[in-house]
Design an enzyme around this catalytic site. Structure first.
Site, PDB file in Angstrom:
ATOM      1  N   ASP A  14      -1.061  -6.500  -1.744  1.00 34.11           N
ATOM      2  CA  ASP A  14      -1.120  -7.975  -1.727  1.00 34.11           C
ATOM      3  C   ASP A  14      -2.489  -8.524  -1.347  1.00 34.11           C
ATOM      4  OD1 ASP A  14       1.584  -7.955  -2.379  1.00 34.11           O
ATOM      5  OD2 ASP A  14       2.186  -7.932  -0.274  1.00 34.11           O
ATOM      6  N   LYS A  17      -5.162  -8.663  -5.839  1.00 34.73           N
ATOM      7  CA  LYS A  17      -5.662  -7.891  -6.990  1.00 34.73           C
ATOM      8  C   LYS A  17      -5.398  -8.609  -8.311  1.00 34.73           C
ATOM      9  CE  LYS A  17      -2.900  -4.580  -5.711  1.00 34.73           C
ATOM     10  NZ  LYS A  17      -2.424  -5.124  -4.426  1.00 34.73           N
ATOM     11  N   GLY A  41       3.787  -7.156  -7.077  1.00 32.25           N
ATOM     12  CA  GLY A  41       3.945  -8.583  -7.370  1.00 32.25           C
ATOM     13  C   GLY A  41       2.555  -9.174  -7.384  1.00 32.25           C
ATOM     14  N   HIS A  42       2.043  -9.463  -8.559  1.00 34.89           N
ATOM     15  CA  HIS A  42       0.663  -9.939  -8.706  1.00 34.89           C
ATOM     16  C   HIS A  42       0.689 -11.407  -9.132  1.00 34.89           C
ATOM     17  CE1 HIS A  42      -0.829  -5.530  -9.325  1.00 34.89           C
ATOM     18  NE2 HIS A  42      -0.234  -5.728  -8.170  1.00 34.89           N
ATOM     19  N   ARG A 144      10.989  17.097 -12.568  1.00 36.14           N
ATOM     20  CA  ARG A 144      11.043  17.430 -14.004  1.00 36.14           C
ATOM     21  C   ARG A 144      12.408  17.176 -14.640  1.00 36.14           C
ATOM     22  NH1 ARG A 144       8.190  23.119 -12.950  1.00 36.14           N
ATOM     23  NH2 ARG A 144       9.763  23.026 -11.346  1.00 36.14           N
ATOM     24  N   GLN A 225      -0.165  -1.906  -5.322  1.00 33.20           N
ATOM     25  CA  GLN A 225      -0.090  -1.524  -3.910  1.00 33.20           C
ATOM     26  C   GLN A 225      -1.512  -1.439  -3.315  1.00 33.20           C
ATOM     27  OE1 GLN A 225       2.177   0.615  -6.170  1.00 33.20           O
ATOM     28  NE2 GLN A 225       3.300  -1.264  -5.919  1.00 33.20           N
ATOM     29  N   THR A 302       9.647  -9.573  -2.884  1.00 34.99           N
ATOM     30  CA  THR A 302      10.906  -9.642  -2.131  1.00 34.99           C
ATOM     31  C   THR A 302      11.035 -10.911  -1.295  1.00 34.99           C
ATOM     32  OG1 THR A 302       9.834  -8.418  -0.355  1.00 34.99           O
ATOM     33  CG2 THR A 302      11.108  -7.117  -1.941  1.00 34.99           C
ATOM     34  N   LYS A 305       8.610 -12.034   4.926  1.00 30.57           N
ATOM     35  CA  LYS A 305       7.410 -12.476   5.635  1.00 30.57           C
ATOM     36  C   LYS A 305       6.482 -11.270   5.772  1.00 30.57           C
ATOM     37  CE  LYS A 305       5.539 -14.110  10.025  1.00 30.57           C
ATOM     38  NZ  LYS A 305       4.424 -13.169   9.975  1.00 30.57           N
ATOM     39  N   LEU A 333     -10.837 -15.905   1.877  1.00 31.85           N
ATOM     40  CA  LEU A 333     -11.793 -16.350   2.903  1.00 31.85           C
ATOM     41  C   LEU A 333     -11.395 -17.731   3.423  1.00 31.85           C
ATOM     42  CD1 LEU A 333     -14.548 -15.638   4.258  1.00 31.85           C
ATOM     43  CD2 LEU A 333     -15.619 -17.071   2.519  1.00 31.85           C
ATOM     44  N   ASP A 334     -10.887 -18.562   2.518  1.00 34.67           N
ATOM     45  CA  ASP A 334     -10.509 -19.939   2.891  1.00 34.67           C
ATOM     46  C   ASP A 334      -9.411 -19.995   3.956  1.00 34.67           C
ATOM     47  OD1 ASP A 334      -9.184 -18.860   0.390  1.00 34.67           O
ATOM     48  OD2 ASP A 334      -7.775 -20.448   0.902  1.00 34.67           O
ATOM     49  N   GLY A 416      -9.760 -19.231  -2.913  1.00 35.95           N
ATOM     50  CA  GLY A 416      -8.538 -20.006  -3.152  1.00 35.95           C
ATOM     51  C   GLY A 416      -7.690 -19.275  -4.173  1.00 35.95           C
TER      52      GLY A 416
HETATM   53  P1  GDP Z   1      -1.659  -8.710  -5.238  1.00 33.32           P
HETATM   54  O1  GDP Z   1      -0.355  -8.028  -5.134  1.00 33.32           O
HETATM   55  O2  GDP Z   1      -2.779  -7.907  -4.651  1.00 33.32           O
HETATM   56  O3  GDP Z   1      -1.978  -9.183  -6.636  1.00 33.32           O
HETATM   57  O4  GDP Z   1      -1.552 -10.033  -4.333  1.00 33.32           O
HETATM   58  P2  GDP Z   1      -0.289 -11.046  -4.280  1.00 33.32           P
HETATM   59  O5  GDP Z   1      -0.290 -11.875  -5.497  1.00 33.32           O
HETATM   60  O6  GDP Z   1       0.957 -10.334  -3.920  1.00 33.32           O
HETATM   61  O7  GDP Z   1      -0.670 -11.881  -2.976  1.00 33.32           O
HETATM   62  C1  GDP Z   1      -1.850 -12.602  -2.897  1.00 33.32           C
HETATM   63  C2  GDP Z   1      -1.493 -14.073  -2.623  1.00 33.32           C
HETATM   64  O8  GDP Z   1      -2.660 -14.756  -2.225  1.00 33.32           O
HETATM   65  C3  GDP Z   1      -0.989 -14.812  -3.852  1.00 33.32           C
HETATM   66  O9  GDP Z   1      -0.104 -15.806  -3.435  1.00 33.32           O
HETATM   67  C4  GDP Z   1      -2.263 -15.420  -4.442  1.00 33.32           C
HETATM   68  O10 GDP Z   1      -2.010 -16.600  -5.196  1.00 33.32           O
HETATM   69  C5  GDP Z   1      -3.010 -15.757  -3.182  1.00 33.32           C
HETATM   70  N1  GDP Z   1      -4.466 -15.692  -3.264  1.00 33.32           N
HETATM   71  C6  GDP Z   1      -5.262 -14.822  -3.944  1.00 33.32           C
HETATM   72  N2  GDP Z   1      -6.561 -15.041  -3.645  1.00 33.32           N
HETATM   73  C7  GDP Z   1      -6.584 -16.073  -2.776  1.00 33.32           C
HETATM   74  C8  GDP Z   1      -7.633 -16.742  -2.069  1.00 33.32           C
HETATM   75  O11 GDP Z   1      -8.807 -16.435  -2.172  1.00 33.32           O
HETATM   76  N3  GDP Z   1      -7.260 -17.761  -1.216  1.00 33.32           N
HETATM   77  C9  GDP Z   1      -5.954 -18.126  -1.044  1.00 33.32           C
HETATM   78  N4  GDP Z   1      -5.693 -19.113  -0.210  1.00 33.32           N
HETATM   79  N5  GDP Z   1      -4.949 -17.507  -1.694  1.00 33.32           N
HETATM   80  C10 GDP Z   1      -5.258 -16.490  -2.535  1.00 33.32           C
HETATM   81  P1  IMO Z   2       1.273  -5.109  -4.768  1.00 33.30           P
HETATM   82  O1  IMO Z   2       0.871  -4.436  -6.052  1.00 33.30           O
HETATM   83  C1  IMO Z   2       2.741  -4.776  -0.692  1.00 33.30           C
HETATM   84  C2  IMO Z   2       5.558  -1.525   0.156  1.00 33.30           C
HETATM   85  C3  IMO Z   2       6.979  -1.894   0.499  1.00 33.30           C
HETATM   86  C4  IMO Z   2       7.308  -0.754   1.452  1.00 33.30           C
HETATM   87  C5  IMO Z   2       6.600   0.429   0.836  1.00 33.30           C
HETATM   88  C6  IMO Z   2       7.484   1.316  -0.025  1.00 33.30           C
HETATM   89  O2  IMO Z   2       1.886  -6.446  -4.963  1.00 33.30           O
HETATM   90  O3  IMO Z   2       0.156  -5.096  -3.781  1.00 33.30           O
HETATM   91  P2  IMO Z   2       8.521   0.999  -2.474  1.00 33.30           P
HETATM   92  O4  IMO Z   2       9.446  -0.041  -3.001  1.00 33.30           O
HETATM   93  O5  IMO Z   2       7.213   1.050  -3.189  1.00 33.30           O
HETATM   94  O6  IMO Z   2       9.148   2.347  -2.352  1.00 33.30           O
HETATM   95  O7  IMO Z   2       8.222   0.515  -0.960  1.00 33.30           O
HETATM   96  O8  IMO Z   2       5.551  -0.121   0.032  1.00 33.30           O
HETATM   97  N1  IMO Z   2       5.059  -2.072  -1.142  1.00 33.30           N
HETATM   98  C7  IMO Z   2       4.171  -3.080  -1.230  1.00 33.30           C
HETATM   99  N2  IMO Z   2       3.612  -3.853  -0.267  1.00 33.30           N
HETATM  100  N3  IMO Z   2       2.379  -4.929  -1.980  1.00 33.30           N
HETATM  101  C8  IMO Z   2       2.902  -4.145  -2.951  1.00 33.30           C
HETATM  102  O9  IMO Z   2       2.475  -4.197  -4.221  1.00 33.30           O
HETATM  103  C9  IMO Z   2       3.873  -3.196  -2.591  1.00 33.30           C
HETATM  104  N4  IMO Z   2       4.600  -2.284  -3.282  1.00 33.30           N
HETATM  105  C10 IMO Z   2       5.303  -1.604  -2.386  1.00 33.30           C
HETATM  106  O10 IMO Z   2       7.057  -3.149   1.118  1.00 33.30           O
HETATM  107  O11 IMO Z   2       6.725  -0.993   2.707  1.00 33.30           O
HETATM  108 MG    MG Z   3       1.558  -8.364  -4.362  1.00 33.92          MG
END
Ligand code: GDP
Ligand code: IMO
Ligand code: MG
Length: 430
Positions: A14, A17, A41-42, A144, A225, A302, A305, A333-334, A416
């Site tokens: 998270d 990416k 979840g991207h 396998r 991840q 999911t 928090k 950074l914001d 942002g």
């Molecule tokens: P990922 O799994 O690495 O793609 O990241 P996620 O999408 O799960 O979580 C990143 C969260 O931060 C998302 O809600 C994005 O919209 C948000 N986000 C990404 N870059 C920034 C940033 O520079 N500033 C803020 N405030 N939010 C950001």
């Molecule tokens: P992105 O690509 C954050 C965490 C789960 C759990 C552990 C194992 O959005 O960064 P799993 O379902 O993979 O067997 O769960 O890994 N986890 C993540 N945490 N971002 C993710 O993906 C994650 N994918 C799995 O919360 O702790």
């Molecule tokens: Mg994510």
């Protein structure tokens, strides 16, 4: 010339990416998801509109880009189709520009039931998985016995193998986990219509990438991840079941290391973790509330928090090393705007011996506490800033210090959630 870049997470996932892949893929030809599954979840925000992708590569929001789900990814056909349909509601078509490896292992209902049953049985020792069947699907691959995307092409054999594997799973689900059994006929009934939709997408993706590289096309590899969720290099057993560090690109695509020109590590300006497991800089105070509220730190998959903490440069340096990072992208950074002071963990201290540790044993997290450096915060908003010179002095100072500690450049800064909230310090596709 940097043509092919990898974008991967340096923390616990998270890091942002998806947004960075979206920003950097506009002038590339291919975007490749190479490991993980729909546990990812991207989040992408374009002109205020939010789209969350779990399986489809984030670059597909741009027209003309070809998306690849390569052999390292575990694929749930029903989730894939759900996501294709979701994109269609946003007028984005993946028709003829999304390909899936015939070697990708399938995720089917029994994997999900097993994931849930195991977590339940583990009780207080649960890992906090996403419940998406990721672990069991990778187990099948290593054992396998996996059904793979290519197996969807032969209905008769598929049906026979499915019946066998379901009886194997039901034995464990019912006898050991006291969980409800699954019915192979229902799985098959639901699976058959999905085959028609994805049939033409099934390819040998390694050969597609081999040709792309020969034709000098630009490729973005999209990690899922983060490095400390890696099955080998993460905080085992609190990890996912794939290699989210750099090796996953190579085994997960069939593209060799010489063709990876630049490796970008994405790190938040602080830290988060969702699910259980070690987290040295974790906070439980008002700063946690600040990160949580201002950073909207709730899981994109999911809704849980996310735990939050200060930036941990000890683990970041380890990430730089294990991934051979070329540069960093600092996101969110914001979210630090408005804090009086900002802390950075620069070493750990052993709580028994008082020894200061810069290269910790990753298996001994319970014996350490973080040591911090403290910097002044800034009151001005950095949200949406697009030029480094417009950042407050204190923010630039913070950035410089991270570069000094990690010994690699911060080439991109995200200010942002929107696609346009970005500072490109250096053009990495030079
Ligand atoms: P990922 O799994 O690495 O793609 O990241 P996620 O999408 O799960 O979580 C990143 C969260 O931060 C998302 O809600 C994005 O919209 C948000 N986000 C990404 N870059 C920034 C940033 O520079 N500033 C803020 N405030 N939010 C950001
Ligand atoms: P992105 O690509 C954050 C965490 C789960 C759990 C552990 C194992 O959005 O960064 P799993 O379902 O993979 O067997 O769960 O890994 N986890 C993540 N945490 N971002 C993710 O993906 C994650 N994918 C799995 O919360 O702790
Ligand atoms: Mg994510």
């Amino acid at each position: 010339m940097n043509k092919n870049i990898v974008i991967l997470g340096t923390q616990w996932g998270d890091e942002g990416k998806g947004k960075i892949v979206d920003c950097l893929s506009s002038d590339s030809s291919y975007v490749v998801r190479y490991q993980g599954g729909h546990n990812a979840g991207h989040t992408l925000v374009v002109d205020g509109k939010k789209i969350i992708l779990h399986l489809i590569p984030s670059g597909l929001l741009h027209d003309n880009i070809i998306g690849i789900i390569s052999n390292g990814v575990v694929v749930s056909p029903s989730e894939l189709i759900k996501e294709i349909k979701m994109l269609e509601t946003h007028n984005i078509s993946v028709n003829k520009r999304l390909f899936i490896s015939n070697s990708s292992p399938l995720i089917l209902q029994y994997h999900i039931e097993m994931d849930i049953a195991r977590e339940k049985k583990l009780g207080i020792s649960a890992l906090g998985t996403t419940g998406r069947g990721i672990g069991p699907a990778y187990e099948d691959k290593i054992a396998r016995r996996a059904l793979r995307i290519g197996d969807l092409k032969d209905e008769k054999t598929l049906s026979m193998r499915l019946e066998k594997i379901v009886s194997y799973y039901n034995h464990q689900l019912v006898s050991f986990y006291k969980h409800k059994p699954v019915d192979y006929k229902i799985i098959l009934r639901d699976l058959l219509p999905t085959i028609d939709i994805i049939y033409d997408m099934i390819k040998d993706t390694t050969s597609i990438l081999q040709k792309a590289i020969k034709d000098k096309k630009k490729i973005v590899f999209e990690g899922a991840q983060g490095s400390f969720l890696d099955i080998d290099h993460g905080t085992y057993p609190y990890v996912t079941s794939s290699n989210s560090t750099i090796g996953g690109v190579i085994t997960g695509t069939g593209v060799g290391p010489k063709n990876l020109d630049y490796i970008l590590g994405v790190t938040k300006a602080y830290s988060t973790r969702v699910g259980y497991g070690p987290f040295p800089t974790e906070l439980f105070d008002n700063i946690d509330k600040h990160f949580s509220n201002k950073g909207h730190e709730f899981g994109s998959t999911t809704g849980r928090k996310r735990r939050t903490g200060w930036l941990d440069t000890v683990s970041l340096c380890r990430s730089v090393y294990i991934n051979s990072l070329s540069g960093l992208c600092l996101t969110k950074l914001d979210v630090l705007d408005g804090l009086n002071e900002i802390k950075v963990c620069i070493a750990y201290k052993n709580i028994h011996t008082a020894e200061i540790i810069s290269y910790p044993d990753i298996n001994e997290w319970e014996n350490i506490i973080p040591i911090y450096e403290t910097y002044p915060g800034w009151t001005r908003k950095t949200l949406g800033i697009k030029k480094i010179k417009d950042l407050p002095y204190e923010a630039r100072n913070y950035i410089n210090r991270i570069e000094e500690i990690t010994q690699i450049p911060i080439d991109i800064i995200s200010t942002g959630p929107d696609r346009s909230d970005i500072i490109l310090v250096r053009d990495i596709f030079y």
